[in-house]
Scaffold this active site. Sequence first.
Site, PDB file in Angstrom:
ATOM      1  CE  LYS A 305       6.576 -61.824 -17.062  1.00  0.00           C
ATOM      2  NZ  LYS A 305       5.713 -62.958 -16.998  1.00  0.00           N
ATOM      3  NE  ARG A 306       8.880 -58.738  -8.688  1.00  0.00           N
ATOM      4  CZ  ARG A 306       9.898 -58.170  -8.068  1.00  0.00           C
ATOM      5  NH1 ARG A 306       9.696 -57.193  -7.228  1.00  0.00           N
ATOM      6  NH2 ARG A 306      11.130 -58.586  -8.265  1.00  0.00           N
TER       7      ARG A 306
END
Length: 398
Positions: A305-306
């Site tokens: 996600k990051r």
Amino acid sequence: MTFTGVFELDYNERLADLLYGDIKTAPEDYERMYPRRSLTEGARVTRFAPSPTGFLHIGGLFTAFVNKLTAMAGGGVFLLRIEDTDKKREITDGVSEIIKGLLDFGVEIDEGVIGFEKEKGNYGPYQQSRRGEIYRCYAKSLVQKGLAYPCFCSENGLEEMRSKQEQCNVNKGYYGKWAKCRNLTYEQQEAAVRAGRPFVLRLRSEGDENRRIVFDDIIKGKIEMPENNMDIVLLKSDGIPTYHFAHAVDDHLMGTTHVIRSDEWIASVPIHIALFKACGFRVPKYAHVSPIMKEEGGSKRKLSKRKDPEAAVSYFVENGFPSQSVREYLLTLINSNYEDWRRANPKAQQSEFPFNLKKMSPSGAVFDMLKLTDVSKNVISVMTADEVFEKSLAWARE
Ligand code: GLU
């Protein structure tokens, strides 16, 4: 019934009333309210059950799509349930983001949450924060059966227990002789409740870690694990259910036949099976989906996600990939025979593909941007000029 039997019954009833005297409903009321679905043979009820804690991840879309395909294959139902019991982690617009994400990619919701405070279907509410009374009713019934008890241990007390367990080199957790509140007398419980001491409700586990459970995961195959012997928390001190307990109650009442979800939940299956059994529910079929991977520098890792912009489904919308292309590409990851089928049926609708859950690979598929672009090129090449124009215009407008 023996004298002890009578006494226990009385004790369980008194305890149930002490803890949940305000609950006037019984499980039978809900069983009547949500009758068994009349499904045709082979029809499956599946669900996507995200927590609104962030944007829709491509892995989430992938799982939702597999759920949808499974339901569609047999004329069943695909429902969207919002698991919003953790208000601290919730983000604004989390629910709308999820719904938009699914709709953008053509994963239509047959039943469940379909908008802000909007639902469709007869098995709702489909948002866990609106099902408090239902969970408390089933919790009460477990106390009545002697299968749940209140635990008044403080955070410090639990911390102390864990360090002792570490010193003794035994499994950590609330179980067996470590479960201090398991054997409190009614008088002790009553005094604590009347004194307003906060409590959580725990399962009185009947499991034994030396026994094993075996289940057939539709994707991963036969899985064997030790039984759950932990007295896990069912309701937290604010009366909100834990994910585990809510999963059992909801999937039972909503008539889910197949629980298809991310494989990070495999380790929890022994807890879930114990809960389904304690509540007298039929255990659903499980299929655990592997995470989508990314290849980087010769090794594989989970799409993050990051770190990876393509982890958010909105990335594909923003970059102009038609939703059909993304679905087409996901289908190649979902069933390895999809590409052959497509070559043989270049004009067929995606929905005509004979999807088979059993053919999903047990290991994580690698997300390949070049391949997606290539698939997308093929999808666009068979669109009419008007279609390309319409879609480009709509994209540019947005
Ligand atoms: N709320 C859970 C999650 O977002 C759902 C797990 C499940 O599908 O059972 O991971």
